[in-house]
Design an enzyme around this catalytic site. Structure first.
Site, PDB file in Angstrom:
ATOM      1  N   LEU A 168       0.846  -1.185   0.000  1.00  0.00           N
ATOM      2  CA  LEU A 168       0.000   0.000   0.000  1.00  0.00           C
ATOM      3  C   LEU A 168       0.884   1.239   0.000  1.00  0.00           C
ATOM      4  CD1 LEU A 168      -3.092   0.772   0.299  1.00  0.00           C
ATOM      5  CD2 LEU A 168      -2.564   1.140   2.708  1.00  0.00           C
ATOM      6  N   ASP A 181       7.485   1.573   3.112  1.00  0.00           N
ATOM      7  CA  ASP A 181       8.750   1.962   3.740  1.00  0.00           C
ATOM      8  C   ASP A 181       9.326   0.844   4.609  1.00  0.00           C
ATOM      9  OD1 ASP A 181       6.842   2.006   5.670  1.00  0.00           O
ATOM     10  OD2 ASP A 181       7.350   3.974   6.477  1.00  0.00           O
ATOM     11  N   ASP A 221      -4.637  -2.833  10.742  1.00  0.00           N
ATOM     12  CA  ASP A 221      -3.875  -4.002  11.174  1.00  0.00           C
ATOM     13  C   ASP A 221      -4.453  -4.607  12.447  1.00  0.00           C
ATOM     14  OD1 ASP A 221      -3.262  -1.738  12.565  1.00  0.00           O
ATOM     15  OD2 ASP A 221      -1.090  -1.961  12.464  1.00  0.00           O
TER      16      ASP A 221
END
EC number: 2.4.1.223
Length: 921
Positions: free
Chosen positions: A670, A748, A835
């Site tokens: 994402l 990242d 999450d």
């Protein structure tokens, strides 16, 4: 004169004539000497001069010099002679060096020529070996195909049986009570590959439609419009559905009129085979108006049945439709904890008519009733329950007389008291809810009993059904003993002891199972209608239709940029967990058990929370749990579980082994307007073993730069465009994901290849769980009496962040299509907590914690721009999310674990002030 001279010479005399001869002789000698001297000078002098000139430089001191001491004006000390001498010496040295280099180069050339010859021979040998390997592979494939052809029959889809427009009639059974699927259902209309088409009559086209309850009618029509099985082509339909109730009493047609209207339906075909008459009840006082109507071979689905009317395995007991046009509010449902509530059990009801006074009325309905009246245990039940209440051993509430007018009920049935909201408030305070079946055992189920069951399951009161003869809703496919206690009435004196002996763990398990059954089968009109269809489809062994996958709208992009090699990626430490050769993209086999699942695992699928897809369409990937020791059929044969080719060393490196020896995973990444960070993350995936493809979920409305050049990492990169910016897009079941394993990773995230490979191997041993790297845990805040989200380093965890985690695609379907919408709305509101929501979902379904691998606690790349998680409000929002999710689920599904999986080659580095955790290797 000459003669005289001769004579004188002959005689040896000397005369006056001898002096001239001597002169001539002496002159002749001088000439010879002069010639000899000149010869010596002209020949030897140049030679001697040349010799001495060449030896001038060898004389180191003045005494050795040939010509003795010389002044500065002499020949050898002239400048240009010395320069010439130095030049000669320098040239001589260079010539010697060049000669040495020439000889060295010649030697190296000779060696290289030898190597070239050796390489040529090696290439030739390799070509020969490659040709031999190709031949062996070709022969092996040919042999494999021959063996498969010998040992496995060729399978193909069965020929679809198209029904005739005019179905041939077959003889009716002796009595409608004897109707079962084998003698009253036409299987020729329902081939295995038909997809289970269902035709629904439009009730407005028939007279009885005007008598239907408006709310039920509206809810039913809304559900039909969205159901995947409904077809408008009646000629190909497998089942024909008629909505015949609930009817409004003032305008209810007479039984004879309703029977005539049903028999005149265009596809009734004289006997109504393959028809289903649905009579939904929204109130407890719904009447059994189909009792005196001949339904022929048509199936009946309703909430009230007499034993002479109910045909097991053919008719269906349905739940009441309480929430007709509204979704239940999960936030108003009480939590499942604490386990024990104020009252041990409760019951409110009033019996309008006794058994014996109602027998005569029942006989008028059905003349086939024979034998004596059964014993009426209701008096004994009343006496026993009042005694328990008076004993004060536990708080119980039993009332056998309603404070207000009781609801209308059938003879010998316990009528409901009060309004629905009042009853729910009492049940919220009750651990168990007593449900006393009608005194007339011939009444196998009533709308009042199903309403009591519905309300008990809704608020978490465990149902205790007194009367084992009862037929609970969908009883042939649901194991009710996992969510309710069904006790014979003669054991009423033992009920109190039995209820007190059940442990808290069992109570919570039954309450949780009851909540699952209510949410899945009872809560909404969609669930009720889908459940009825699923029961019929399961009975005739037709698999569910494939579930809808999210279509991926690809964003065009240019690729071709050579991916660099990150030194951090290349440094895998001592680990080398990748394959010897990178395999081309390989999709996981789909629909391996779509036919066998219906036949083999009926009860597991209907009664276990991980698989409610008997109701919903079937998922392409059926999760293989570790405990399932089965043979999974594939397109090329059978692959036995446990046949790994692993081992250690090279064997372990070269093959995944395990239960599925050949498998790959898909990376779902994402991203939001961080092109440089994204490109760096994609480049780090270059050469990653077992990678099938990368799906980049572009979460921004702004498209990528047109001049952006995407890296070539050896596998396809699919850039998917989303409709809106939502973190829920991370878990959409994109149709481009062709593998069961998904590696969800942030743009990242910074993980080494060996760490990813190790996580993949661990996930393959626990396919039903989340396997990832950064662990987190939840904690109870005692002062505020709420849950907290904690990211501190700990030896115990309950969550694994999905910013770097493996999970099964099966959970993507559940997250997107089954999980309560309120949770996804919360994620969109805070742009956070997706999450946590996935961890809640998986732990709720499996009752297992996630698995953390390696000692990593963070995974952010150094130097990357700050993400949303660095905001101060990030943790406050996650606290709110956890408490909100607990309210939706009704309890805390997360489970703690101290289990962590490390490779034997990993080394744990902990700060000096931290106590070392136990790790399981």
């Amino acid at each position: 004169e000459p003669m005289t001279g001769y004579t004188m010479l002959r005689n040896g005399g000397v005369g006056n004539g001898g002096q001239p001869w001597v002169l001539r002789w002496s002159s002749r000698i001088r000439l010879t000497w002069l010639s000899f001297t000149l010869f010596i000078i002209l020949v030897f002098f140049p030679l001697i001069a040349h010799y001495y000139l060449t030896t001038i430089d060898d004389a180191d001191d003045a005494g050795k010099r040939i010509f003795g001491p010389r002044t500065g004006n002499e020949l050898c000390e002239v400048k240009h002679v010395q320069d010439l001498c130095r030049i000669r010496e320098s040239v001589s040295e260079e010539l010697l060096q060049l000669e040495a280099k020439r000889q060295e180069l010649n030697s190296e050339i000779a060696k290289l020529n030898l190597k070239i010859e050796a390489c040529k021979k090696s290439i030739e040998n390799a070509k020969q070996d490659l040709l031999q390997l190709k031949n062996v592979i070709s022969q092996t494939e040919h042999s494999y195909k021959e063996l498969m052809a010998q040992n496995q029959p060729k399978l193909s889809l069965p020929i679809r049986l198209l029904p005739d427009k005019d179905d041939a009639t077959f003889p009716l059974p002796k009595s409608n009570r004897n109707c079962r699927l084998h003698n009253c259902f036409d299987y020729s209309r329902c081939p295995l590959t038909s997809g289970f088409p269902v035709y629904v009559y439009n009730s407005d086209d028939y007279p009885f439609g005007s008598s239907l309850d408006p709310l039920i009618k509206q809810a039913f029509e809304a559900t039909v419009r969205t159901n995947v099985y409904v077809t408008e082509n009646a000629n190909i339909a497998c089942v024909y559905i008629v909505l015949a109730g609930e009817m409004q009493e003032p305008v209810m047609p007479k039984p004879t009129e309703l029977e005539q209207q049903l028999h005149s339906l265009p596809y009734w075909r004289t006997d109504g085979h393959n028809h289903l008459i649905i009579n939904l009840s929204r109130k407890s006082e719904t009447q059994n108006f189909l009792y005196n109507i001949s339904t022929g071979r048509a199936m009946v689905a309703q909430s009230t049945f007499y034993d002479v009317q109910y045909r097991p395995g053919f008719d269906i007991v349905v739940s009441p439709l309480v929430h007709a046009m509204s979704e239940p509010n999960f936030l108003e449902i009480p939590p499942q904890v604490p386990v024990k509530r104020k009252y041990l059990f409760s019951f409110q009801g009033e019996k309008i008519e006794s058994l014996r006074s109602s027998l005569q009325e029942v006989r008028s309905f059905e003349e086939e009733i024979e034998g004596n009246a059964p014993a009426d245990y209701d008096d004994r039940i009343i006496t026993t329950l009042k005694a328990v209440q008076d004993s004060k051993l536990d708080f119980v509430l039993v009332e056998f007389t309603c404070k207000n007018q009781p609801k209308t009920s059938l003879p010998t049935e316990w009528a409901l008291c009060g309004e629905r909201d009042d009853r729910l408030e009492l049940l919220k305070l009750s651990t168990f809810a007593l449900i006393i079946t009608p005194g007339d055992t011939r009444l196998v189920i009533s709308a009042g009993c199903t309403m009591r069951l519905f309300e008990a399951l809704e608020v978490g009161a465990i149902p205790v059904v007194l009367g084992e003869q009862v037929q609970l809703p969908y009883n042939d496919v649901i194991r009710w003993n996992e969510a309710a206690l069904i006790i014979p009435k003669p054991r009423i004196t033992e009920v109190h002891f039995l209820l007190r002996s059940i442990s808290d763990n069992d109570l919570l398990a039954m309450r949780r199972q009851g909540r699952f059954l209510w949410e899945t089968y009872f809560s909404t009109s969609d669930n009720v209608f889908s459940t009825v269809l699923a029961v019929i489809r399961t009975r005739i062994q037709i698999p569910a239709a494939p579930i809808r996958e999210e279509p991926a709208v690809e964003i065009p992009h240019r690729s071709g940029k050579a991916a660099g090699t990150d030194p951090n990626m290349a440094d895998n430490g001592d680990l080398d967990l990748g394959p010897v050769e990178t395999e081309p993209p390989y999709a996981s086999p789909k629909y391996l058990r779509n036919f066998t699942l219906t036949a083999m695992d009926i009860y597991r699928n209907w009664n276990s929370a991980p698989g409610p897809f008997h109701l919903f369409p079937y998922t392409p990937f059926d999760p293989v749990l570790p405990s399932e020791a089965k043979f999974l059929g594939s397109g090329t044969g059978f692959r036995p579980i446990g046949g790994g080719a692993g081992g250690s060393g090279k064997e372990f490196q070269a093959a995944l082994g395990g239960n599925v020896p050949r498998e790959q995973f898909t990376v779902v990444m994402l991203t939001y307007e961080r092109e440089e960070v994204l490109m760096n993350s994609l480049e780090r995936l270059n050469g990653l073993p077992y990678l099938n493809k990368v799906v980049v979920v572009w979460n921004s409305p702004k498209l990528p730069s047109e001049d952006l050049l995407w890296p070539d990492i050896g596998v396809p990169i699919m850039v998917v465009r989303t409709e809106k910016n939502s973190l829920n897009n991370r878990f959409l079941p994109w149709d481009e994901i062709e593998t069961e394993a998904i590696l969800s990773i942030d743009d990242d995230a910074h993980l080494r290849h060996d760490e990813i490979m190790f996580g993949f191997r661990v996930w393959r041993e626990a396919r039903d769980r989340i396997v990832g790297f950064p662990g987190r845990y939840h904690a109870w805040d005692i002062p505020h009496q709420s849950w907290l989200y904690n990211s501190n380093y700990s030896c115990e965890l309950s969550m694994v962040l999905t910013g770097a985690a493996f999970f099964h695609k099966y959970y993507a379907y559940l997250y997107s299509y089954v999980m309560p919408q309120a949770i996804r709305d919360m994620v969109d509101e805070y742009i956070n907590c997706e999450d946590i929501a996935m961890n809640f979902l998986v732990s709720h379904l499996t009752r297992k914690p996630p698995i953390k691998v390696t000692s990593r606690w963070t995974f952010r790349c150094p130097g990357c721009p700050q993400a949303l998680s660095h905001d101060d409000s990030h943790f406050h929002e996650r606290h709110k999310c956890i408490n909100f999710f607990v309210r939706v689920y009704g309890y805390m599904p997360l489970l703690y674990t101290q289990f962590r999986v490390d490779s034997v080659l990993f080394k744990t580095r902990l700060p000096h002030d931290k106590t070392k955790c136990f790790k399981f290797i």
